[in-house]
Design a protein around this motif. Sequence first.
Motif, PDB file in Angstrom:
ATOM      1  N   LEU A  68       0.826  -1.209   0.000  1.00 21.12           N
ATOM      2  CA  LEU A  68       0.000   0.000   0.000  1.00 21.12           C
ATOM      3  C   LEU A  68       0.860   1.259   0.000  1.00 21.12           C
ATOM      4  CD1 LEU A  68      -2.925   1.019   0.119  1.00 21.12           C
ATOM      5  CD2 LEU A  68      -2.748   1.030   2.621  1.00 21.12           C
ATOM      6  N   ILE A  69       1.913   1.265   0.814  1.00 24.66           N
ATOM      7  CA  ILE A  69       2.813   2.427   0.851  1.00 24.66           C
ATOM      8  C   ILE A  69       3.433   2.662  -0.517  1.00 24.66           C
ATOM      9  CG2 ILE A  69       5.006   3.301   1.768  1.00 24.66           C
ATOM     10  CD1 ILE A  69       4.321   1.919   4.410  1.00 24.66           C
ATOM     11  N   ALA A  70       3.901   1.579  -1.150  1.00 23.76           N
ATOM     12  CA  ALA A  70       4.545   1.704  -2.457  1.00 23.76           C
ATOM     13  C   ALA A  70       3.573   2.235  -3.509  1.00 23.76           C
ATOM     14  CB  ALA A  70       5.111   0.351  -2.891  1.00 23.76           C
ATOM     15  N   LEU A  71       2.351   1.721  -3.506  1.00 30.49           N
ATOM     16  CA  LEU A  71       1.371   2.149  -4.505  1.00 30.49           C
ATOM     17  C   LEU A  71       0.914   3.584  -4.285  1.00 30.49           C
ATOM     18  CD1 LEU A  71      -0.859  -1.062  -4.806  1.00 30.49           C
ATOM     19  CD2 LEU A  71       0.876  -0.243  -6.409  1.00 30.49           C
ATOM     20  N   LEU A  72       0.826   4.004  -3.029  1.00 21.19           N
ATOM     21  CA  LEU A  72       0.359   5.361  -2.735  1.00 21.19           C
ATOM     22  C   LEU A  72       1.456   6.405  -2.907  1.00 21.19           C
ATOM     23  CD1 LEU A  72      -1.891   4.766   0.419  1.00 21.19           C
ATOM     24  CD2 LEU A  72      -2.621   5.153  -1.945  1.00 21.19           C
ATOM     25  N   VAL A  73       2.664   6.059  -2.482  1.00 13.61           N
ATOM     26  CA  VAL A  73       3.768   7.023  -2.526  1.00 13.61           C
ATOM     27  C   VAL A  73       4.430   7.050  -3.905  1.00 13.61           C
ATOM     28  CG1 VAL A  73       6.000   7.655  -1.504  1.00 13.61           C
ATOM     29  CG2 VAL A  73       4.163   6.746  -0.056  1.00 13.61           C
ATOM     30  N   GLY A  74       4.327   5.933  -4.641  1.00 11.52           N
ATOM     31  CA  GLY A  74       5.003   5.810  -5.925  1.00 11.52           C
ATOM     32  C   GLY A  74       4.748   6.954  -6.904  1.00 11.52           C
ATOM     33  N   PRO A  75       3.488   7.267  -7.221  1.00 13.75           N
ATOM     34  CA  PRO A  75       3.234   8.346  -8.187  1.00 13.75           C
ATOM     35  C   PRO A  75       3.827   9.683  -7.761  1.00 13.75           C
ATOM     36  CG  PRO A  75       1.261   7.026  -7.850  1.00 13.75           C
ATOM     37  CD  PRO A  75       2.254   6.584  -6.816  1.00 13.75           C
ATOM     38  N   TRP A  76       3.720   9.990  -6.472  1.00  9.05           N
ATOM     39  CA  TRP A  76       4.273  11.257  -5.970  1.00  9.05           C
ATOM     40  C   TRP A  76       5.794  11.269  -6.120  1.00  9.05           C
ATOM     41  CZ3 TRP A  76       7.768  11.966  -1.950  1.00  9.05           C
ATOM     42  CH2 TRP A  76       8.013  13.292  -1.590  1.00  9.05           C
ATOM     43  N   MET A  77       6.439  10.135  -5.783  1.00 10.77           N
ATOM     44  CA  MET A  77       7.894  10.078  -5.869  1.00 10.77           C
ATOM     45  C   MET A  77       8.356  10.194  -7.326  1.00 10.77           C
ATOM     46  SD  MET A  77      10.522   7.218  -4.350  1.00 10.77           S
ATOM     47  CE  MET A  77      10.231   7.799  -2.668  1.00 10.77           C
ATOM     48  N   ILE A  78       7.650   9.551  -8.244  1.00  9.57           N
ATOM     49  CA  ILE A  78       8.016   9.638  -9.661  1.00  9.57           C
ATOM     50  C   ILE A  78       7.908  11.081 -10.146  1.00  9.57           C
ATOM     51  CG2 ILE A  78       7.329   8.953 -12.000  1.00  9.57           C
ATOM     52  CD1 ILE A  78       6.468   6.252 -10.798  1.00  9.57           C
TER      53      ILE A  78
END
Length: 361
Positions: free
Chosen positions: A35-45
């Motif tokens: 969940l952390i990866a899916l939620l934070v991923g777009p913002w980090m990219i």
Amino acid sequence: MLLYLTEYLTRFETAFNVFGYLTMRAIMGALTALLIALLVGPWMIRRLSFHQIGQTVREFGPESHLPKAGTPTMGGTLILVAVIVSTLLWADPGNRFVWIVLLVTLAFGLIGFVDDYRKLALGDSRGLPARWKYFWQSVAGLAAATALYVTAKNPAVETALLIPFVKDLMIPLGTFYVVLTYFVIVGSSNAVNLTDGLDGLAIMPTVLVGGALGIFAYATGNARFSDYLGIPFIPGTGEMLVFCATLVGAGLGFLWFNTYPAQVFMGDVGALALGAALGTVAVVVRQEIVFFVMAGVFVVETVSVILQVASFRLTGRRIFRMAPLHHHFELKGWAEPKVIVRFWIITVVLVLVGLATLKLR
């Protein structure tokens, strides 16, 4: 941390007792990391793109990689955040193995971060000079090896080499355990880093091997299962299941963005950290030889580079069209997705062979 909270809440509601089970915490750890990866991923990219932290493509690399120039990298930071946060939430904070593997992961991730940052943000094509990279890897690897050796509660078991397919055969290593552990951790770290050259190529084998090591950890930390399977019982290693589960969850979350064609690359910050983490867990559960088999893709990629360099220096001729091995197949005409999926399939087979050693003794 949540383990202590749920133990307290169990006094008022027995339903919270379910979170005391290791398997339940492993499942929750995997889901939390995912969940952390899916939620934070777009913002980090978006942030990486905004700061123009993009992939550089080697001048002599396959031409098919040229369109990848500028793709955001250092995405391994996402994996580290997901793994560390989820492990701290769901693992037992009083377990020494948890802290050792977390510190190793963080240390190697920091080394990779400095290397990536110097290349991509500061424009230094050398990144962190090889001698300094290897020096700091050696410091972290030796520190972890020494910590495991010094804190061993049952040295006769925890520092002996387990031979697969043979029941009750363990070779005492003594202080050589530190040397073996050092090479496993540092070697695994660099092997994953060499493999990380195609979209999703490194992360899926990492997930598969990490999941298998979690099964070994659960069996090794359970007196009944370890006795039945004929493997050494090492109290506390069961918590490595939670760590491996968070690695699986974070890895799958990262693969969501890293699958072909990749939106983000792992970078050294992720590859070095994940390789070191796998190596450390393999040492903790006393399965270095089995790990060598299950991580066969990483091993072969590394050997291909060694052979290529040695052959060129000794004879002036190259064995492969390009090393690491995945580039050789690309230059032979294999499409990138074909190389990736076939390497995944090979890893599945090798992991199953590794798991078979639990019964074939």
